[in-house]
Design an enzyme around this catalytic site. Structure first.
Site, PDB file in Angstrom:
ATOM      1  N   HIS A 176       0.824  -1.242  -0.147  1.00  0.00           N
ATOM      2  CA  HIS A 176      -0.059  -0.040   0.040  1.00  0.00           C
ATOM      3  C   HIS A 176       0.797   1.141   0.027  1.00  0.00           C
ATOM      4  O   HIS A 176       0.471   2.348  -0.543  1.00  0.00           O
ATOM      5  CB  HIS A 176      -1.054   0.096   1.159  1.00  0.00           C
ATOM      6  N   GLY A 177       1.974   1.143   0.577  1.00  0.00           N
ATOM      7  CA  GLY A 177       2.855   2.346   0.538  1.00  0.00           C
ATOM      8  C   GLY A 177       4.172   2.311   1.555  1.00  0.00           C
ATOM      9  O   GLY A 177       4.317   1.228   2.287  1.00  0.00           O
TER      10      GLY A 177
END
Lengths: 389, 341
Positions: free
Chosen positions: A242-243
């Protein structure tokens, strides 16, 4: 090659920052120039799509695509390019072999899905819930327990309506163009247990992680401890997907922990009859939702420190500085009560099934009211949350 | 089925629109970071040597008529970049350090709005301009600009969020009248005949009391730093050939008392003008002379925007700041510091 691109664009800065920090701790002062990497739109999604193609061809589950144009369409298909669902080559490429067919029924249902998705995004996520979340999470002050709780509950609704809204629009838009995309959500807040949650939330990612990561690591074939290790690794990497931030790693780690705990408890207590009662199922669903909300704190907070502030705000003895109004609480509770009830009622069903059983004289006004609400929801322009991934 | 639903929703929308209009609602352009960013970009790109950017908070936003400005100086591009209830220091610093702007800046001077924590209040608009103002946003704004002046229902006040909040809080729909309407140029026209002035003033008194109570503790420690930031920012604009003019907007009643008590004129006006090397216009007394009433002790009704803007432009013309051949700040040509006009 695929992962190399993702690693450079998405994690280059993160790795450099942490290496610098680590070297600093060791007494080596190294200050690299800032990388300032611009993240290509949708890179996480199409990297996983192209990876699945490569792996499936390697595993001889899929014939290599002979048409560059078809392959390019698979990778860049615009309805789902920026935020999914992550489409498998095996699902999409066969559709390019024939003329896309969009019957009147397909167009009608596709447009209905687009209206529903827009309603979720524009009216519920952006219009009603996002301002409540932002007031608490984007502040620098310590929230009251009610503010922390309300904002986190509101974020649970916002992220669902935002992301599921996008997926629904993508599926609807594809249908109008004559293409079929897989479901990405199946009423996830009605999940009983965390493994059930991951069968319902961001299905295209969770099934991708299961098939290409968890199974490749050995899945549940190597004994109990190996299974737990594989689960944790899969969820940690899922979080990191996701990041590039420790918050996402913690979010993934929490879900890994939930899944392992569930397996342990299932072994010990799973045989009890009580779990089959309606009341126990509702209680387990509530427990699952609570765990998911707790993890959302790390997902949403802009920093690790802010996540801890929000969690600290839930405790009764902290000094309060951010409050929410009675209206905010009422809006959050009303929207979430509606959302959770809908998920619970529809948990074993599908939207198509529900729509097909609903008379036209009900569907038309419902769609009309959703359209009206979309139009009557001007406000700040907020990008889809998953665009950043 | 979808066609039927679309037709039904259009009919419902027409009914809602009609209902609001019967209740007295008026259509307006919508204030947004996008509209601000459009003007910010436009003024940045302009080549006119005396293009003018107006920075500040609600008083310079509500009191000025850009229409009058353009009539008096049609050749001068002007951008209204003030933002209601937000201190302008962040925008000034952006002009100073992250732009090539060398035109004229009219800065509403209110020390309270320059001090922390208000110094960063315009940062979200700036962040939008820097990171999100792209061509698609520009198209969205263009499309919205076609619709907004015609449809009451495009305004957030009549949106689902406000309707839900009003129903929950008061058990009724939002009041139909919109007392501030916005033009495409971001000129804000306040019609105080439609406003609950008593309510506005009561809330402001409470807000000012709370704000100024906190100020006592930070003025001493923060003002030198704030002044230094102001001096540096103004110097940066002046160094490029641009010019910053400080404008002290009028106030009456309790806002004026609070201001006078906390920010004495000698220290916070005359001294600041000398320190930054800029012309300053104190319009406090002038408004009394003209007899223009401040409807809520701080802002003019739109009916008085024209004389007020004329007054401001008279002062600016007297300083010849729109003449590219003349220096527009006292430090530029070794002029004695003119200070207060």
């Amino acid at each position: 090659m695929n992962l190399g691109l993702l690693a450079f664009f998405k994690y280059g800065g993160f790795v450099l920052e942490n290496v610098t920090l680590l070297l600093g701790r060791l007494g080596i002062h190294y200050q690299p120039p800032p990388l300032d990497i611009v993240l290509p739109v949708g890179i996480s999604f199409y990297t996983f799509q192209t990876l699945s193609y490569t792996i499936d061809v390697y595993r001889r589950r899929l014939q290599p695509c002979r048409s560059f144009l078809d392959f390019a369409l698979f990778v860049t298909f615009f309805p789902q390019l920026v935020a999914g669902p992550i489409v498998r080559a095996g699902d999409f490429l066969p559709q390019t072999a024939r003329e896309p067919v969009a019957t009147r029924a397909h167009v009608g249902w596709g447009l209905s899905l687009m209206i529903l998705g827009l309603f979720e995004k524009v009216v519920l996520a952006d219009g009603l819930l996002a301002p409540i979340v932002e007031a608490v999470y984007d502040s620098h002050l310590t929230p009251s327990p009610l503010a922390s709780g309300t904002a986190t509950l509101a974020f649970a609704g916002q992220i669902f309506c935002d992301f599921a809204g996008y997926s629904t629009i993508a599926i609807g838009a594809s249908m109008v163009l004559g293409f079929w995309l897989p479901d990405n959500f199946r009423f996830p807040y009605a999940a009983i247990g965390f493994s059930d949650f991951w069968r319902r939330w961001h299905i295209s990612l969770s099934s991708w992680l299961r098939d290409y990561l968890y199974v490749s690591l050995g899945g549940n074939r190597g004994g109990t401890l190996t299974t737990y290790r594989n689960l944790m690794l899969t969820m940690l990497l899922g979080g990191l997907w996701h990041g590039a931030s420790w918050n996402f790693v913690i979010w993934g780690g929490l879900h890994g922990l939930y899944l392992i705990t569930e397996r342990v408890l299932n072994r010990v207590l799973g045989g009890w009859r009580i779990w089959r009662t309606w009341l126990a199922r509702v209680a387990l669903c509530a427990l699952t939702f609570g765990g998911v909300c707790l993890a959302w704190v790390f997902f949403r907070a802009p920093s690790l420190q802010r996540s801890l502030d929000i969690l600290r705000g839930l405790l009764p003895y902290t000094e309060r500085q951010v409050f929410v109004s009675q209206n905010d609480v009422l809006i959050t509770v009303t929207v979430m009560a509606g959302l959770l009830t809908a998920h619970w009622i529809l948990r074993d069903s599908t939207l198509e099934h529900v729509a097909s059983r609903t008379p036209v004289w009900v569907r038309v006004p419902v769609l009309a009211l959703m359209l009206l609400a979309i139009f009557l929801s001007p406000g700040e322009d907020r990008a889809f949350i998953y665009f950043q991934f | 089925m979808v066609t039927l639903a679309a037709a039904l929703s259009l009919s419902l929308l027409a009914a809602v629109e009609l209902g609001w209009r019967i209740g007295g609602a008026r259509a307006s352009y919508i204030e947004s970071p996008a509209r601000w960013a459009m003007l910010r970009e436009r003024i940045e790109r302009s080549e006119h040597p005396r293009r003018t950017a107006i920075l500040g908070a609600s008083r310079i936003l509500f009191n000025l008529s850009l229409e009058t400005f353009s009539q008096r100086h049609p050749e001068v591009p002007v951008a209204q970049l003030a933002i209601a209830a937000r201190g302008p220091l962040a925008t000034l610093e952006d002009f100073a350090y992250h732009s090539r702007f060398n035109g004229l800046v009219l800065l509403e001077f209110d020390p309270e709005s320059l001090l922390p924590p208000r110094d960063g209040e315009q940062a979200s608009y700036l962040a939008y301009y820097k990171t999100r103002w792209t061509i698609d946003q520009s198209w969205n704004l263009t499309l919205a600009s076609f619709v907004e002046p015609w449809l009451v229902t495009r305004h957030a006040k009549y949106g689902v969020n406000q309707i839900v909040r009003n129903l929950l809080a008061r058990g009724r729909l939002p009041a139909a009248a919109l007392y501030v309407t916005v033009r495409e140029t971001r000129q804000h026209d306040a019609d105080y005949a439609l406003a609950n002035v008593e309510w506005i003033e009561r809330n402001r008194r409470a807000e000012l009391a709370s704000r100024y109570r906190q100020l006592d503790s930070i003025i001493e420690s923060e003002w030198p730093r704030t002044l230094s930031r102001l001096v540096s920012a103004v110097a940066a604009v002046h160094a490029r050939g641009g010019c910053v003019l400080l404008v002290k907007m009028p106030a009456q009643g309790s806002p004026r008392q609070y201001h006078q008590r906390a920010f004495g004129s000698a220290t916070y006006w005359s001294h600041v003008l000398k320190a930054v090397g800029a012309y300053g216009l104190d319009l406090t007394a002038a408004i009394d002379t003209l007899g223009l009433p401040l409807a809520d002790s701080m802002h003019l009704d739109h009916a008085y925007q024209r004389p007020f803007t004329d007054l401001l432009l008279d002062y600016l013309d007297a300083l010849a700041v729109f003449d590219p051949a003349r220096a527009c700040h006292p430090g530029a040509s070794g002029l004695p510091l003119a200070g207060q006009q």
